[in-house]
Structures are given as structure tokens and as C-alpha cells.
Design an enzyme around this catalytic site. Structure first.
Site, mmCIF file in Angstrom:
data_model
loop_
_atom_site.group_PDB
_atom_site.id
_atom_site.type_symbol
_atom_site.label_atom_id
_atom_site.label_comp_id
_atom_site.label_asym_id
_atom_site.label_seq_id
_atom_site.Cartn_x
_atom_site.Cartn_y
_atom_site.Cartn_z
ATOM 1 N N SER A 213 0.837 -1.198 0.000
ATOM 2 C CA SER A 213 0.000 0.000 0.000
ATOM 3 C C SER A 213 0.876 1.253 0.000
ATOM 4 O O SER A 213 1.653 1.456 -0.927
ATOM 5 C CB SER A 213 -0.964 -0.036 1.190
ATOM 6 O OG SER A 213 -1.952 0.951 1.077
ATOM 7 N N GLU A 334 -8.911 -5.149 -4.760
ATOM 8 C CA GLU A 334 -8.335 -4.114 -3.893
ATOM 9 C C GLU A 334 -9.407 -3.174 -3.344
ATOM 10 O O GLU A 334 -9.397 -2.806 -2.173
ATOM 11 C CB GLU A 334 -7.314 -3.282 -4.680
ATOM 12 C CG GLU A 334 -6.167 -4.050 -5.277
ATOM 13 C CD GLU A 334 -4.955 -4.133 -4.372
ATOM 14 O OE1 GLU A 334 -5.073 -3.801 -3.192
ATOM 15 O OE2 GLU A 334 -3.899 -4.541 -4.878
ATOM 16 N N HIS A 431 -7.729 -5.293 -0.628
ATOM 17 C CA HIS A 431 -6.513 -4.570 -0.278
ATOM 18 C C HIS A 431 -6.049 -5.013 1.111
ATOM 19 O O HIS A 431 -6.853 -5.160 2.030
ATOM 20 C CB HIS A 431 -6.789 -3.072 -0.289
ATOM 21 C CG HIS A 431 -5.579 -2.233 -0.116
ATOM 22 N ND1 HIS A 431 -4.579 -2.181 -1.045
ATOM 23 C CD2 HIS A 431 -5.189 -1.408 0.889
ATOM 24 C CE1 HIS A 431 -3.634 -1.362 -0.638
ATOM 25 N NE2 HIS A 431 -3.983 -0.882 0.548
#
Length: 529
Positions: A213, A334, A431
């Protein structure tokens, strides 16, 4: 469990054999010396773990919003048996104010080395959290380090303390920039690793940075920063890259800010806090700046002409980046982490038209939202592609065209009910789910997660092979060629590993056209000024 059942038994046996081999090496280093003094870690199995070594001076007082400075030396032996404080951030379950401090520039090290002469490859983990919070990576070292690499996990300043730009800060800087203090922390930590990692049995010429991330975006920015040149030889990105357009306004969805735009946000933040000057901001309590009571939009890296020289897409087009081998991975879903469950079709369509303007009709074709359920999925997929999938594709595609080092593309799509997704029926990879494949969540529970643990074993083998040789391939693994957009060269992790063509091509190609339009529009505006 499909074809992975047979694979699971083989991989579990391989994993146990690998641990036995590590156990036979003997006792690792528990005491050693760094440039500022002696340090003592703790023994965890066959790993020596040093949980909090200061790599820079506390960035407090007059050092708030300044580049990191060297840590002071200490006398005697520094015991590093406890983790250091988290950077100030909004409080939440598991992240309380007493766990945080502005004095947060520490790093942790786990090493299986038995001698300072071992010269093992090094993997430096950069945590995610949207540049506002911290997702601690300590659990990663227990499995990865046992595979014969030294793991380093670094802290850096986040939120307003790490990324606020301000005209007064720009003026007082000798380099004429502000913001990006968290990135300067990361670079400072990598410099520390170069000077000190041999004391832990690591090889400073074999450093791989990896992150998830915001950590992956950081890895991307470090690959584009001249200040980070020579500090690492390879990079692994999990769900992140910094290739979206940059504008002179404050950051918006999918569009990042220049130094000027970031300074505007800093002034707005000062006004929000009802402070008259930078001096007053420096006197504020750190938790009041970054804590949950602030209620202000997040801060982000900016193009400051010092750490980040330009729009990274343009840098890669011109070949102006740190050309190292990279693995770039995205997850199948995600956006499922960020999409609330109460989206209405009418609101979604209105939002799409506001964001995409003249491209809205085309956007609604690739991300339809004629019903509430369709709107949920359209929103999740648009978030996935604009925030993660397209930047990852841009990265490997540009490097394949302009670089000498290979770029490897990966796609994690293993179905699982263990997910951070807000849609439990989708069972894709949301995610941050990829962290579960590194931290032992699946590998230590193969009976409960047979398919996921098989994929986790494969990913970890590829990652460690890459750290050791700059090539993910190795014995017993499916061959993984470098990225070529005309061939099935994206490695898909689902019920094992297999090569596919680039996934979600139509959607990503649309985002590519839209971002190209935004870049051209920005260039026209700048030429008119």
C-alpha cells in the site's frame, strides 16, 4: 480443494524441512555493535530479533518538520527487547495513544545469521497505512527471515508530521522544499542499513526494499528518487505505485499534488487548527496534529523537486529513475476494502460524472452502476484500478520499455473467506489481504487454509529467491518471465501459480486514456500561466 490439495502436502513438507535446515545452523547473533553503540536483541527460535534500534534523532521540538538527523551515541548496551513507539496517528482498537510518540524513528531487525561474516541478503519492509497510520510489519520476519534473509522493518513519520508542506517550511529549508519528511526518514534508514547491516550478518550490496500500500508507493517513489540511488538493488511492490498525474492543486482522488498544491493544503490545515504561524504549529501536541480529534484530510507525498523530481510517469518515460529489478503485485479486489455497503446507483452515477467529466459515459461502460449492487462493484473496481492496478501496470510497462532491469508482474486472486473485504460474498483478495500471505496467517494453519497456505508458500519462495538473486525463479516453482504486455507473463497466484495475460485489460486501458487526458490538460494549463 481443486488441484492444490496435492501441492499443499508437498509444500508443508518442504516448509518443515527448510525450518529443520535453519535449526541446524546454530545460535544467531544476539549482541552486536552499531555506529552509535552496542545493542542486544532477544532470541526468538533461531532468530535474533532487535525490536527498536534508533536510526535517527527524535524529530521533536525544533526538529519537527525537518530532515532526519543522526541519532546520538549511548553508553553501555542498549537492550532492544521491546518495540518502539508508533508514530502519532488516529487512535483505534489496538492503536492507543500510549503506544504512540513523536519520537518514533526506530527500526527492527531479525537475523538468522550466526556471524557478522555471513553476508546474507537483506529485505527492508516499509509499512503501509495511507501515509497517515502505521501497519506494523514485525510478524513478517518470523517466516521470511527463517528462509535465510535479514529482515529490517522501519518506522517513519506519517500524517501531518511526516508529509505536511507549508510555505514557511519551504522558505526555511536550505533546499527550498517542504513535505516528504517521511520519505526522507525512509532514505535515512536505508543509509543506516548500508553502514550497519554487516553487524547483523547482512550484505549491504544485496538490499531489497518491499512494502504494501503506502509502503509500496514509497518503494515506487524511492525507485524514482535520486536521493535513494545505490541504497538498494531490488524492489517488491504489493498494491502500490506512484504514477498518477500531478497537479498544482491539493491532492484529489487519483491525482497527486505538486509542492505548490501541498503548500496550499498546509495553509488550509493551519487555518483549520486556528493557528497563526508555523511557530504555533510546532508547539502543538503531536497527537493533536495527527490524532483522531483533528478531523482533517490526509497528507501525502508531493513533487518537491528534491526528493521527488517530477511526475513519476514522466521520469520513467525519460528513463530517469533507479533502474533495479522489480516485482509489482496487485490483488483481484483491492477496492473491496474501501467501498461501503450502502452505495446507491443514482449517487454512484453522479459521482462518476463529477470525477470523469467528459469521460463519464465511457467510465460507466467499464464500471457500470445501473443497480445498487452493480454500483457497489463498479465503485470497488474503479477504486482498484485507479488506485492500484493501473499504477502497477504503468510501472512494469514503462520499465519494460525504458529500463535494463527486468520487471515482474503478479496478480493475487486466491479465493478465501479470510479477507478484509467489506463484501463477504465476493471472496476475492481485498486490499491488504496479501499481508496474510507473508505474516504466517495461512502458512501456520495449513489444515484450516490449505489452498491459501499453498499460495503463501509459493509467494514467499518467489520473494526470497528475488532477494537472494534478483530473480524470483527457483527449483520447484513455475517459471516466471519478465513482463511483456503481448504475452502471458503476469503470474497469477490462485490454487498455485500460473501465467496469464494482463488482467482487467479493458478497465486499465480506460484509466490509462483518462490519466493521459489529465496530464495533457495539466500541461496546457501550465503553459498558459
Amino acid at each position: 480443494m481443486k488441484k492444490s490439495i496435492c501441492l499443499v502436502s508437498f509444500l508443508v513438507l518442504t516448509f518443515c524441512a527448510m525450518l529443520t535446515a535453519v535449526d541446524a545452523q546454530g545460535q544467531p547473533l544476539v549482541k552486536t555493535h552499531v555506529e552509535t553503540g552496542d545493542v542486544e536483541g532477544v532470541l526468538e527460535g533461531q532468530l535474533a530479533v532487535f525490536k527498536a534500534i534508533p536510526y535517527a534523532a527524535p524529530p521533536v521540538g525544533d526538529l519537527r518538520w525537518r530532515a532526519p538527523q543522526p541519532a546520538k551515541a549511548w553508553e553501555g548496551v542498549l537492550k532492544t527487547d521491546k518495540f518502539g513507539p508508533l508514530p502519532p496517528q488516529p487512535t483505534r482498537p489496538g492503536r492507543t495513544a500510549d503506544m504512540m510518540s513523536e519520537d518514533c524513528l526506530y527500526l527492527g531487525i531479525a537475523t538468522p545469521a550466526t556471524s557478522v561474516n555471513d553476508r546474507l541478503p537483506v529485505m527492508v519492509w516499509i509499512h503501509g497505512g495511507g501515509f497517515q497510520t502505521e501497519h506494523y510489519g514485525g510478524d513478517l520476519w518470523r517466516l521470511l527471515a527463517q528462509r535465510g534473509v535479514v529482515i529490517v522493518s522501519i518506522e517513519y513519520r506519517t500524517g501531518a508530521l511526516g508529509f505536511m508542506a507549508h510555505p514557511e517550511l519551504t522558505k526555511e529549508s536550505k533546499d527550498g522544499h517542504s513535505g516528504n519528511y517521511g520519505l526522507l526518514d525512509q532514505i535515512f534508514a536505508l543509509q543506516w542499513v548500508q553502514r550497519n547491516i554487516t553487524s547483523f550478518g547482512g550484505d549491504p550490496t544485496k538490499v531489497t526494499i518491499f512494502g504494501e500500500s503506502a509502503g509500496a508507493i514509497s518503494c515506487s517513489l524511492l525507485c524514482g528518487s535520486p536521493l535513494a540511488k545505490g541504497l538498494f538493488r531490488a524492489c517488491i511492490s504489493q498494491s502500490g505505485g506512484s504514477f498518477a498525474p500531478w497537479r498544482d492543486q491539493a491532492r484529489t482522488l487519483g491525482v497527486d499534488a505538486s509542492q505548490k498544491g501541498a503548500e496550499q493544503q498546509g495553509l488550509a490545515f493551519q487555518k483549520h487548527l486556528k493557528k497563526k504561524s508555523l511557530k504555533q504549529l510546532r508547539k502543538m501536541d503531536a497527537m493533536d496534529l495527527c490524532g483522531s480529534n483533528v478531523g482533517f484530510g490526509g497528507f501525502w507525498p508531493c513533487v518537491d523537486g528534491y526528493v521527488i523530481m517530477d511526475d513519476q510517469y514522466r521520469l520513467y518515460e525519460r528513463g530517469e529513475y533507479n533502474d533495479v529489478p522489480v516485482i509489482v503485485m496487485t490483488n483481484s479486489d483491492e477496492g473491496a476494502l474501501f467501498t461501503p455497503g450502502n452505495i446507491k446507483a443514482a449517487d454512484y452515477q453522479k459521482s462518476v460524472r463529477s470525477i470523469f467529466g467528459s469521460y463519464a459515459d465511457e467510465a460507466l461502460k467499464v464500471y457500470p452502476g445501473n443497480t445498487d449492487d452493480e454500483a457497489w462493484h463498479g465503485n470497488a473496481d474503479a477504486f482498484r484500478d485507479m488506485g492500484f492496478a493501473w499504477p502497477s501496470y504503468a510501472w512494469v510497462s514503462l520499465q519494460a520499455k525504458t529500463g535494463k532491469s527486468p520487471a515482474y508482474a503478479a496478480f493475487l486472486s486466491q479465493p478465501s473467506k479470510r479477507s478484509f473485504s467489506q463484501d463477504p460474498h465476493r471472496c476475492g483478495v481485498a486490499h491488504a489481504d496479501d499481508i496474510l500471505y507473508l505474516n504466517g496467517e495461512f502458512l501456520t494453519q495449513p489444515e484450516k487454509y490449505p489452498c491459501e497456505s499453498a499460495v503463501a508458500e509459493i509467494i514467499q519462495q518467489y520473494w526470497v529467491n528475488f532477494a537472494k538473486t534478483c530473480n524470483p525463479n527457483g527449483k520447484g516453482l513455475p517459471y516466471w518471465p519478465s513482463f511483456d504486455d503481448t504475452k502471458p507473463t503476469t503470474m497469477q497466484f490462485s490454487y498455485g501459480a500460473s501465467l496469464i495475460m494482463r488482467p482487467n485489460r479493458d478497465q486499465i486501458d480506460f484509466v490509462d486514456r483518462f490519466y493521459k487526458h489529465l496530464r495533457e490538460e495539466t500541461e496546457k494549463q501550465r503553459q498558459q500561466k
